[in-house]
Scaffold this motif. Sequence first.
Motif, PDB file in Angstrom:
ATOM      1  N   GLN A 194      44.708  -0.445   1.249  1.00  0.00           N
ATOM      2  CA  GLN A 194      45.521   0.611   1.793  1.00  0.00           C
ATOM      3  C   GLN A 194      46.928   0.185   2.188  1.00  0.00           C
ATOM      4  O   GLN A 194      47.647  -0.861   2.121  1.00  0.00           O
ATOM      5  CB  GLN A 194      44.775   0.471   3.701  1.00  0.00           C
ATOM      6  CG  GLN A 194      45.122   1.816   4.285  1.00  0.00           C
ATOM      7  CD  GLN A 194      44.596   1.123   5.676  1.00  0.00           C
ATOM      8  OE1 GLN A 194      43.630   0.675   5.847  1.00  0.00           O
ATOM      9  NE2 GLN A 194      45.419   1.826   7.027  1.00  0.00           N
ATOM     10  N   LYS A 218      40.322   9.640  11.696  1.00  0.00           N
ATOM     11  CA  LYS A 218      41.497   8.622  12.316  1.00  0.00           C
ATOM     12  C   LYS A 218      42.760   9.906  11.203  1.00  0.00           C
ATOM     13  O   LYS A 218      43.693   9.058  11.771  1.00  0.00           O
ATOM     14  CB  LYS A 218      41.271   7.743  12.471  1.00  0.00           C
ATOM     15  CG  LYS A 218      40.354   7.241  12.843  1.00  0.00           C
ATOM     16  CD  LYS A 218      39.941   5.689  13.010  1.00  0.00           C
ATOM     17  CE  LYS A 218      38.959   5.396  13.957  1.00  0.00           C
ATOM     18  NZ  LYS A 218      38.857   3.949  13.764  1.00  0.00           N
ATOM     19  N   ARG A 263      52.767  12.382   6.196  1.00  0.00           N
ATOM     20  CA  ARG A 263      51.208  12.209   6.806  1.00  0.00           C
ATOM     21  C   ARG A 263      51.722  13.626   7.222  1.00  0.00           C
ATOM     22  O   ARG A 263      50.682  15.007   7.280  1.00  0.00           O
ATOM     23  CB  ARG A 263      51.162  11.506   7.568  1.00  0.00           C
ATOM     24  CG  ARG A 263      49.713  11.661   8.267  1.00  0.00           C
ATOM     25  CD  ARG A 263      48.624  10.948   9.293  1.00  0.00           C
ATOM     26  NE  ARG A 263      49.349   8.927   8.716  1.00  0.00           N
ATOM     27  CZ  ARG A 263      48.417   8.264   7.865  1.00  0.00           C
ATOM     28  NH1 ARG A 263      47.857   9.239   7.297  1.00  0.00           N
ATOM     29  NH2 ARG A 263      48.985   7.351   7.324  1.00  0.00           N
ATOM     30  N   LYS A 308      49.935   2.475   4.663  1.00  0.00           N
ATOM     31  CA  LYS A 308      49.794   3.458   5.851  1.00  0.00           C
ATOM     32  C   LYS A 308      51.068   4.370   5.095  1.00  0.00           C
ATOM     33  O   LYS A 308      52.347   3.951   4.972  1.00  0.00           O
ATOM     34  CB  LYS A 308      50.266   3.043   7.226  1.00  0.00           C
ATOM     35  CG  LYS A 308      48.538   3.011   7.354  1.00  0.00           C
ATOM     36  CD  LYS A 308      47.924   3.196   8.254  1.00  0.00           C
ATOM     37  CE  LYS A 308      46.951   2.900   8.617  1.00  0.00           C
ATOM     38  NZ  LYS A 308      46.701   3.633   9.218  1.00  0.00           N
ATOM     39  N   LEU A 309      50.844   5.773   4.773  1.00  0.00           N
ATOM     40  CA  LEU A 309      51.640   6.673   4.841  1.00  0.00           C
ATOM     41  C   LEU A 309      52.714   6.495   5.941  1.00  0.00           C
ATOM     42  O   LEU A 309      52.180   6.951   7.035  1.00  0.00           O
ATOM     43  CB  LEU A 309      51.108   8.291   4.509  1.00  0.00           C
ATOM     44  CG  LEU A 309      50.538   8.359   3.029  1.00  0.00           C
ATOM     45  CD1 LEU A 309      49.508  10.180   3.764  1.00  0.00           C
ATOM     46  CD2 LEU A 309      51.288   8.910   2.556  1.00  0.00           C
ATOM     47  N   GLU A 325      43.118  10.131   7.907  1.00  0.00           N
ATOM     48  CA  GLU A 325      43.609   8.608   7.174  1.00  0.00           C
ATOM     49  C   GLU A 325      43.208  10.230   6.031  1.00  0.00           C
ATOM     50  O   GLU A 325      42.464  10.810   5.280  1.00  0.00           O
ATOM     51  CB  GLU A 325      42.270   7.716   6.633  1.00  0.00           C
ATOM     52  CG  GLU A 325      41.143   7.894   6.806  1.00  0.00           C
ATOM     53  CD  GLU A 325      40.285   7.738   8.094  1.00  0.00           C
ATOM     54  OE1 GLU A 325      41.434   9.007   9.799  1.00  0.00           O
ATOM     55  OE2 GLU A 325      39.913   6.897   8.426  1.00  0.00           O
ATOM     56  N   PRO A 373      54.840   9.065   8.774  1.00  0.00           N
ATOM     57  CA  PRO A 373      54.182   9.531   9.446  1.00  0.00           C
ATOM     58  C   PRO A 373      55.134  11.312   9.252  1.00  0.00           C
ATOM     59  O   PRO A 373      54.197  12.424   9.339  1.00  0.00           O
ATOM     60  CB  PRO A 373      55.393   8.995  11.015  1.00  0.00           C
ATOM     61  CG  PRO A 373      54.953   7.613  10.238  1.00  0.00           C
ATOM     62  CD  PRO A 373      55.393   7.215   9.662  1.00  0.00           C
ATOM     63  N   CYS A 420      49.089   8.745  -0.683  1.00  0.00           N
ATOM     64  CA  CYS A 420      47.631   8.202  -0.028  1.00  0.00           C
ATOM     65  C   CYS A 420      48.171   7.645   1.103  1.00  0.00           C
ATOM     66  O   CYS A 420      48.776   6.249   0.500  1.00  0.00           O
ATOM     67  CB  CYS A 420      46.699   8.875  -0.960  1.00  0.00           C
ATOM     68  SG  CYS A 420      46.642   7.739  -2.423  1.00  0.00           S
ATOM     69  N   ASP A 421      47.083   6.999   1.865  1.00  0.00           N
ATOM     70  CA  ASP A 421      46.736   5.574   2.265  1.00  0.00           C
ATOM     71  C   ASP A 421      45.836   5.004   1.214  1.00  0.00           C
ATOM     72  O   ASP A 421      46.146   4.211   1.308  1.00  0.00           O
ATOM     73  CB  ASP A 421      45.997   5.691   3.796  1.00  0.00           C
ATOM     74  CG  ASP A 421      46.782   6.430   5.021  1.00  0.00           C
ATOM     75  OD1 ASP A 421      48.237   6.209   4.743  1.00  0.00           O
ATOM     76  OD2 ASP A 421      45.823   8.011   5.635  1.00  0.00           O
ATOM     77  N   ARG A 422      44.553   6.059   0.380  1.00  0.00           N
ATOM     78  CA  ARG A 422      43.919   5.104  -0.330  1.00  0.00           C
ATOM     79  C   ARG A 422      43.695   5.753  -1.669  1.00  0.00           C
ATOM     80  O   ARG A 422      43.269   6.737  -1.339  1.00  0.00           O
ATOM     81  CB  ARG A 422      42.943   4.414   0.100  1.00  0.00           C
ATOM     82  CG  ARG A 422      42.830   3.824   1.051  1.00  0.00           C
ATOM     83  CD  ARG A 422      41.211   3.418   1.497  1.00  0.00           C
ATOM     84  NE  ARG A 422      40.783   2.433   2.733  1.00  0.00           N
ATOM     85  CZ  ARG A 422      40.912   0.730   3.083  1.00  0.00           C
ATOM     86  NH1 ARG A 422      41.663  -0.003   1.602  1.00  0.00           N
ATOM     87  NH2 ARG A 422      41.060   0.598   4.005  1.00  0.00           N
ATOM     88  N   TRP A 451      42.680   9.497   1.761  1.00  0.00           N
ATOM     89  CA  TRP A 451      42.681   9.305   0.155  1.00  0.00           C
ATOM     90  C   TRP A 451      42.721  10.584  -0.787  1.00  0.00           C
ATOM     91  O   TRP A 451      42.048  11.242  -0.778  1.00  0.00           O
ATOM     92  CB  TRP A 451      41.005   8.975   0.508  1.00  0.00           C
ATOM     93  CG  TRP A 451      40.387   7.561   1.513  1.00  0.00           C
ATOM     94  CD1 TRP A 451      41.667   7.010   2.034  1.00  0.00           C
ATOM     95  CD2 TRP A 451      39.511   6.906   1.750  1.00  0.00           C
ATOM     96  NE1 TRP A 451      41.166   6.310   2.966  1.00  0.00           N
ATOM     97  CE2 TRP A 451      39.808   5.924   2.392  1.00  0.00           C
ATOM     98  CE3 TRP A 451      38.277   7.447   0.942  1.00  0.00           C
ATOM     99  CZ2 TRP A 451      39.382   5.290   2.971  1.00  0.00           C
ATOM    100  CZ3 TRP A 451      37.361   6.875   1.552  1.00  0.00           C
ATOM    101  CH2 TRP A 451      37.493   5.660   2.275  1.00  0.00           C
TER     102      TRP A 451
END
Length: 152
Positions: free
Chosen positions: A117, A51, A125, A119-120, A53, A122, A79-81, A55
């Motif tokens: 988590q 999706k 990303r 979120k980056l 994401e 947009p 990163c998101d995680r 990491w």
Amino acid sequence: MSDILTQNDLMPGQLLARGVCRHLYSYDFVSVEEFVPTSGRRVDVMGLGPKGEIWIIECKSSRADLQSDKKWQGYLEWCDRFFWAVDSGFPADLLPDDTGLIIADGYGAEIIRMGPQVKLAPARRKVLLQKFARHAALRALAARDSGFTRPF
């Protein structure tokens, strides 16, 4: 002469990265090793999920390796995680509780603790996805063309 690396050719951190990449694929993540998200930063593994994401996994093969890493907090914004990957003998209590934890070896891994988590944005990303795609494509080109001069 073959360009294929064997288990004996890999450093401890590279073995951890290989196991992590294999495990990430079981989650439908693709990954690249030694990825540069921005100038002055190089992460051990960046995983890209189905999706979109993102990491980051930092592989630490020893206490000294962890203690010498002064840049890891700078990876959080890319990163998101975020996760640490260590082997089963590593003193995991040295790792911050608010980060992810993966136990790995050269053949596989297991996520012990999911990183939080965040979120980056947009725009960031999008930049990372483009860099990830170019990095992976250049690695693929270098793998199939021994005369290709690697830009990394």
